[in-house]
Design an enzyme around this catalytic site. Structure first.
Site, short mmCIF file in Angstrom:
data_model
loop_
_atom_site.label_atom_id
_atom_site.label_comp_id
_atom_site.label_asym_id
_atom_site.label_seq_id
_atom_site.Cartn_x
_atom_site.Cartn_y
_atom_site.Cartn_z
CB CYS A 78 -0.97 -0.06 1.19
SG CYS A 78 -2.35 1.08 0.99
CG HIS A 84 -3.68 -3.89 3.15
ND1 HIS A 84 -2.66 -3.31 3.86
CD2 HIS A 84 -4.36 -2.87 2.58
CE1 HIS A 84 -2.73 -1.99 3.74
NE2 HIS A 84 -3.75 -1.70 2.97
CD GLU A 102 -1.10 -6.13 5.43
OE1 GLU A 102 -0.89 -6.64 4.32
OE2 GLU A 102 -1.17 -4.90 5.61
CB VAL A 160 -9.31 -13.34 25.86
CG1 VAL A 160 -8.29 -14.39 25.48
CG2 VAL A 160 -10.68 -13.65 25.32
CG ASP A 161 -7.06 -9.17 25.46
OD1 ASP A 161 -7.02 -10.24 24.82
OD2 ASP A 161 -7.54 -8.12 25.00
CE LYS A 204 -9.49 -10.11 21.83
NZ LYS A 204 -9.50 -9.34 23.06
#
Ligand code: XMP
Length: 600
Positions: A79, A166, A168, A222-223, A369
């Site tokens: 990009c 992108h 990714e 969760v974190d 995450k």
């Protein structure tokens, strides 16, 4: 670390995701500043130039090392990185007439190098304004899309490649294959694992903490749970104490459930504070989402300070722990070249001050995450905790939109509505712009624009197409929602309101109905998360409306709206409409970008 890949951070929302993806390929990767000197850059086996909010024509373009293309190391520009490569090496970059967000088809001309092993046509994810109009000398065009002639280019002799899209993000389905090709071109050995990460972070935690202890915010998500376990493993349970704050912005019964679940999983070293009244009084009269976020983040620290006093904990001995993960930092504009999308509750000014004083530990701050979940599983945390749906720190405080009542639809919005209607009518739908704004993310920037309501019946593909076309073409609109109930939409007006307990209770009820329906139909695992949002919109200026926002995602940087069975969605809408105080129920059909997952 063996054979690392360097990701040069030009401030793109996905920069760190590139590093995450390379690590998934079992190659160590880290983020570096684009102006690092050549000796530093030579340590890498390959360099990836990220996207970013700038244009190569901006006067305040991020600084970079201009020799990076001459180091003899393979370089991949994505990009903005693709534009920079083209411009620096003698090509031409032009501003786009239309900005482009979302899925596009890449027609591949040369299935070699970065595009080896792919199909003739591949779905790719775009999020850009400028484009490369002419490739630099020595480069060949490797692929094009309908609206972007040089979507992939490369000079195989120098091993320099540029992609407009992108690879990714998960919405480029074969993006990983492209990154795998790059790692192979760089000659990297693929031996790195997340187990290595845990080992090195346990040691890093011990080194950082010395003989100090941690007082950690635990939301029950969760974190913070993974951070709790990791810190306990590094320091021992006696040196880690959890603090759960019921801020009055949690879902129905959530704080009680969190307490029970922590106890059930063997945590006893935590303290629960009921601070709902403090949060709500601090938020009285506040309507702007960023202002709400700053107040909520500040309240967390103030409540923690009081809890420390009550517990007699010495602030020099007990530093603050947070389960912050990477998107919280990047979306808060927390890296050098990134734009602020939203200030996460764990990145407000008071927290930044504590960070500057070295008084915060955030063991997961480099992870996404999906990586946090992998760490959680490797640490033996039960799946029921590791795979909980995410819930934002500011909770329903952001999901209940507020207004000072001044939102009106002027000429620009009326024109936008007419254009949206023209697009929608081609598929038999009607369209109406709604008199409220919410936050979105487009091309690495925050947007604050209107949703459009689509009215009528059609299939998901058509909704996706209409939503994408409207949000790409009309700058006043950043989201599209489908009207579920009632069948026709009376004119809606916005009411002036802040975050009252009454409004939050109404949202809690609607959220409980929707969550229960997901559980009942076995849909919890099929989606990533389903925010339920309260909009102060109604025909009588009294009632409210609800938006259901089910999404699928891997790490929350991009997301697709989820297609839950229409009969289940309709049943949710019927049950929610039956609550007194609800006027209409909508279903969000916007991807991220251009929307965000949350509404605020
Ligand atoms: P957005 O709305 O930015 O959300 O697309 C991405 C993911 O992050 C969660 N989220 C937050 N989590 N503090 C958090 O801990 C926050 O301030 C915050 N804001 C959004 C959101 O629920 C989604 O999973």
């Amino acid at each position: 670390m063996q054979d690392p890949i360097g990701v040069l951070d030009f401030g793109g929302q996905y920069t760190h995701l590139i590093a995450n993806r390379i690590r998934r390929l079992r190659v160590y990767s880290e983020i570096v500043s684009p102006d690092s000197d050549s000796d530093r850059l030579r340590n890498f086996k390959g360099l990836i130039l990220s996207g970013g909010p700038s244009s190569v024509y901006d006067a305040d373009q991020p600084r970079f090392n201009p020799n990076l293309f001459d180091l003899g190391i393979p370089v991949l520009g994505l990009c903005y990185g693709h534009h920079l490569m083209a411009q620096q090496l003698g090509g031409v970059v032009e501003p786009g007439q239309t900005k482009e967000y979302g899925a596009a088809q890449l027609d591949i001309r040369e299935k070699a190098g970065i595009l080896e092993g792919l199909e003739d046509s591949e779905t790719v994810w775009m999020s850009h304004g400028d484009h490369v109009a002419q490739a630099p000398p020595g480069f060949r065009v490797l692929g094009s899309t309908a609206s972007c002639a040089i979507a992939a280019m490369g000079d195989p002799n120098r091993e320099l490649y540029g992609l407009q899209f992108h690879p990714e993000v998960t919405h480029t389905p074969n993006g990983m294959r492209m990154l795998e090709n790059f790692v192979a071109l760089c000659g990297c050995e693929r031996t790195w694992t997340m187990g290595n990460y845990i080992e090195s972070s346990l040691q890093a935690i011990r080194d950082r903490m010395g003989d100090r202890n941690v007082f950690l915010f635990v939301s029950g998500g969760v974190d913070s749970t993974v951070a709790f376990v990791l810190l306990e493993k590094a320091l021992g349970a006696k040196r880690v104490y959890g603090l759960h704050i019921d801020n009055g912005l949690m879902r129905k019964n959530e704080s009680a459930l969190v307490r029970d679940s922590l106890l059930e999983h063997g945590f006893t070293n935590f303290y629960v504070v009921d601070a709902g009244t403090d949060f709500l009084s601090a938020l009285r009269g506040v309507v702007h989402p960023e202002a709400k976020r700053r107040i909520i983040g500040t309240q967390f620290i103030e409540v923690r300070d009081r809890a420390m006093e009550q517990l007699g904990l010495d602030p020099e001995q007990w530093i603050l722990g947070q389960g912050t993960i990477y998107p919280d930092t990047i979306e808060s504009g927390g890296t050098k070249n990134a734009a602020v999308i939203k200030t996460h509750h764990n990145r407000v000014a008071l927290v930044e001050e504590l960070i500057a004083q070295g008084k915060i530990i955030e063991p997961l701050s480099q992870l996404y995450k999906d990586e946090v979940r992998e760490v959680g599983e490797r640490l033996g945390i039960p799946k029921s905790l590791v795979w909980r749906h995410p819930f934002p720190g500011p909770g329903l405080g952001v999901r209940a939109l507020c207004s000072d009542g001044s939102e009106s639809l002027g000429e620009a919005e009326q024109n936008a509505e007419a254009s949206a209607r023209e697009i929608a009518r081609k598929t038999g739908l009607d369209a109406r712009i709604l008199p409220i704004k919410s936050v979105g993310v487009q091309g690495d920037f925050r947007t604050y624009a209107h949703p459009v309501a689509l009215i009528g019946t059609t299939d998901w593909q058509t909704l996706e197409r209409v939503s994408t076309e409207i949000t790409n073409r009309i700058p006043q609109i950043n989201r599209a929602v489908l009207l579920l109930r009632p069948d026709t939409l009376p004119p809606l007006f916005v009411k002036s309101c802040d975050l009252s307990k009454k409004r939050l209770d109404l949202l809690r009820e609607a959220d409980a109905i929707a969550t229960h329906a997901l559980e009942e139909h076995g849909l919890m695992d099929a989606i990533w998360q389903m925010p339920v949002v309260l909009l102060p919109l109604s025909s009588d200026g009294e009632k409210e409306s609800i938006v259901l926002r089910p999404v699928v995602s891997k790490e929350a940087m991009t997301a697709r709206f989820s297609e839950i069975p229409m009969d289940v969605a309709m049943k949710m809408a019927d049950d929610i409409s039956a609550l007194s105080g609800i006027e209409a129920v909508f279903y969000d059909v916007t991807h991220k970008p251009p929307g965000t997952i949350e509404w605020e």
